[in-house]
Design a protein around this motif. Structure first.
Motif, PDB file in Angstrom:
ATOM      1  N   ARG A 185       0.745  -1.138  -0.255  1.00 17.07           N
ATOM      2  CA  ARG A 185       0.280   0.144  -0.237  1.00 17.07           C
ATOM      3  C   ARG A 185       0.736   1.611   0.729  1.00 17.07           C
ATOM      4  NH1 ARG A 185      -5.604   0.757   0.854  1.00 17.07           N
ATOM      5  NH2 ARG A 185      -6.171   3.548   1.000  1.00 17.07           N
ATOM      6  N   ASP A 187       0.514   4.284  -0.700  1.00 14.88           N
ATOM      7  CA  ASP A 187       0.066   5.547  -0.699  1.00 14.88           C
ATOM      8  C   ASP A 187       0.886   6.908   0.126  1.00 14.88           C
ATOM      9  OD1 ASP A 187      -1.691   4.052  -1.436  1.00 14.88           O
ATOM     10  OD2 ASP A 187      -3.154   5.245   0.058  1.00 14.88           O
ATOM     11  N   LYS A 191       1.678  10.811  -2.610  1.00 16.27           N
ATOM     12  CA  LYS A 191       1.137  11.886  -1.826  1.00 16.27           C
ATOM     13  C   LYS A 191       1.949  13.201  -1.967  1.00 16.27           C
ATOM     14  CE  LYS A 191      -3.145   9.631  -1.759  1.00 16.27           C
ATOM     15  NZ  LYS A 191      -3.855   8.489  -0.548  1.00 16.27           N
ATOM     16  N   HIS A 239      -4.534   0.756  -3.700  1.00 21.37           N
ATOM     17  CA  HIS A 239      -3.753   2.757  -4.026  1.00 21.37           C
ATOM     18  C   HIS A 239      -5.072   3.389  -3.439  1.00 21.37           C
ATOM     19  CE1 HIS A 239      -1.573  -0.105  -6.236  1.00 21.37           C
ATOM     20  NE2 HIS A 239      -1.082   0.609  -6.180  1.00 21.37           N
ATOM     21  N   LEU A 241      -6.974   6.364  -3.581  1.00 22.94           N
ATOM     22  CA  LEU A 241      -6.755   7.924  -4.520  1.00 22.94           C
ATOM     23  C   LEU A 241      -7.999   8.611  -4.352  1.00 22.94           C
ATOM     24  CD1 LEU A 241      -6.051   5.710  -8.256  1.00 22.94           C
ATOM     25  CD2 LEU A 241      -4.277   6.517  -6.392  1.00 22.94           C
TER      26      LEU A 241
END
Length: 469
Positions: A185, A187, A191, A239, A241
């Protein structure tokens, strides 16, 4: 009148009953996406009481309790576990029509076997004592519950910087038959506007043994961590989003964005889109090379209550559906991988059912490569994993794609008691197919439909993720 949660719950035709009892109910559970703690499984955690196993970390229940006027101290605060359970018991009778009412009583039935009482203030003490007594038994430990619920595979959700030591501990124990695999994961890596992004890159770099100073060193660190995850059996990436964006950038532009972020300057919205696009495309190519499946969970509007965020933090029940457009950027993102045949198997979920047909038709753009159902329109997610949400998702999938290759349900839960959501889903699937037979939309061919039900319940997922269980 049908009995509440009886043996034929939701099964309103003879075909539905035959499909569920003869096929769906017999299949094990392949739970390819959840948020269970690998540590709890590795250490075979024993839960002290019903609040500890049932209410802690469950933002679905917290939202309902707040809606019922319950003070926050009984949800996430300093009230005792007994007081929190009492507050939940007082809320449950008010949840009629909400999936929580069904989930709650399904979870009391399986694994606790509490079928003669509905949770309310009047029954709370008796259920508290019965449940806590059972939790003291070995078969109600973390591992015991997984085995009771006939779970064959659990896919946890893990940060790239995790060492996966608990997964190694589980895998080394040959006495435990449930496959528990990590999911990648990443993420936090794509970001850059996050407040803690520089410190996260430092953490990721230490885990990979690489100093992250430009886009290529970030790619190298992620690649090293993917190798580490592969060594621990990982075959799935996930992911989150919140916004689906697509914007191309050169390496020089990406390096500039990263350098400015490390120097303390936040990227603007377009730069965030450029950075996310580049990292997701890189990751997708790596997943394709490794034979992994990628999942895109799209569209939540997170942390909407400033007071809730300030006092409690993230993942506390203050998120909702967003309505930002996703069709164009999502197709562009998938096409950037597909144009050179580097698109991995992909599952698309959106929290807003407004976009169901968008996801189903987008999935149809990128099929083939000898893989049935290569791009999946995923099961009803989050606010949609209830009866009409799941039926709507499956109906639209069947109308715009091929329901026969659907990989089915997942818990997406932090609770060891959530596996009855698979039962809920399977009963609904059988009801839906049974109604189509009753309406003359499908032939009354039990063997054919039974095979379909078994595949959607278990076998499609096992084949799609290529996990030996």
């Amino acid at each position: 009148m049908a009995a509440f949660l009886g043996e034929d719950f939701l099964l309103d035709s003879e075909m539905a009953k035959r499909l569920y009892h003869g096929y769906a109910s017999k299949e094990p559970i392949f739970d390819y996406h959840c948020h269970l703690s690998p540590q709890d499984i590795a250490l075979d955690r024993r839960f002290e009481n019903l609040t500890e196993i049932w209410l802690k970390g469950d933002h679905y229940k917290w939202r309902a309790m707040r809606w019922n006027g319950v003070d926050e101290r009984f949800c996430t605060g300093d009230a005792s576990d007994y007081e929190k359970f009492q507050a939940w018991a007082a809320t449950v009778p008010n949840t009629l029509g909400n999936p929580l009412y069904h989930w709650t009583h399904l979870e009391l039935r399986r694994p606790f076997g509490i079928t003669d009482q509905l949770l309310s203030p009047a029954t709370a003490d008796a259920i508290w004592e019965r449940g806590n007594s059972l939790l003291s038994k070995p078969e109600f430990s973390a591992r015991g519950i997984l085995q009771q619920m006939n779970v064959r595979m659990v896919g946890t959700t893990d940060d790239p910087a995790d060492d996966l030591g608990h997964h190694a501990q589980i895998a080394s124990d040959t006495s435990f038959s449930v496959k528990v695999l990590p999911s990648f994961r990443p993420d936090r890596a794509f970001k850059p506007a996050a407040v803690d992004y520089p410190s996260y890159l430092e953490k990721l770099g230490k885990a990979a043994g690489i100093e992250i100073s430009d886009i290529n060193s970030l790619y190298s660190a992620l690649e090293q961590r993917m190798d580490h995850f592969t060594a621990h059996g990982c075959k799935i990436a996930d992911h989150g989003l919140e916004r689906v964006q697509f914007a191309l950038a050169t390496d020089a532009e990406l390096n500039g964005i990263l350098k400015r972020r490390l120097d303390g300057t936040l990227p603007d919205e377009y730069e965030q889109a450029q950075f996310m696009t580049a990292v997701l495309v890189f990751l997708g190519r790596e997943y394709h090379r490794r034979g992994w499946v990628q999942q895109y969970h799209m569209g939540p509007l997170r942390n909407n209550s400033t007071r809730g965020w300030r006092e409690i933090g993230a993942d506390a029940g203050f998120d909702s559906m967003d309505d930002r457009p996703i069709a164009a950027p999502l197709n562009q993102l998938l096409d950037a991988l597909d144009r050179n045949d580097q698109l991995p198997k992909t599952i698309l979920y959106c929290v807003n059912p407004l976009f169901n047909e968008v996801l189903a038709t987008t999935a149809g753009n990128f099929q083939g490569s000898g893989i049935p159902g290569k791009v999946q329109f995923g099961s009803g997610w989050w606010f949609n994993d209830q009866l009409d949400g799941m039926e709507r998702q499956m109906t639209q999938l069947s109308q715009l794609g091929l329901l026969s290759h659907f990989v089915g349900m997942l818990t997406d839960s932090r609770s060891f008691l959530s596996f009855t959501r698979h039962e809920y889903f399977r009963r609904l699937l059988c009801r839906m197919l049974g109604r189509w037979v009753e309406d003359g939309q499908l032939p009354s061919d039990e063997r054919w439909l039974g095979e379909l039900v078994s595949n959607i319940s278990f076998y499609n997922a096992r084949r799609y993720f290529d996990v030996d269980v």
